[in-house]
Design a protein around this motif. Structure first.
Motif: not given
Length: 76
Positions: A1-26
């Motif tokens: 499996m491949t590992t990818i590192t993403v640098r430079g995400l804004t705090p807003e993007v990270k928060t959006s991902i966190q919220v979407a993940a929480a809603r989906a239960g993952r």
């Protein structure tokens, strides 16, 4: 499996991902995997993928390069 590192995400993007993940239960990681898989579904073979790229781009016309040296034929 491949590992990818993403640098430079804004705090807003990270928060959006966190919220979407929480809603989906993952986890955030699984949420990102799901998003990438949905955006980039596996194509068939490499040949099919190249044919698709050629269809989209119209192909590539390479110039004909004339030979500059006239080689002599070798007899065995």
């Amino acid at each position: 499996m491949t590992t990818i590192t993403v640098r430079g995400l804004t705090p807003e993007v990270k928060t959006s991902i966190q919220v979407a993940a929480a809603r989906a239960g993952r986890s955030m990681e699984e949420e990102i995997r799901q998003c990438l898989a949905a955006q980039y579904p596996p194509s068939g073979s490499l040949l099919e993928a190249l044919a698709e790229v050629r269809k989209i781009t119209g192909g590539v016309n390479l110039p004909t390069i004339p030979r500059t040296v006239d080689h002599q034929r070798v007899e065995f």
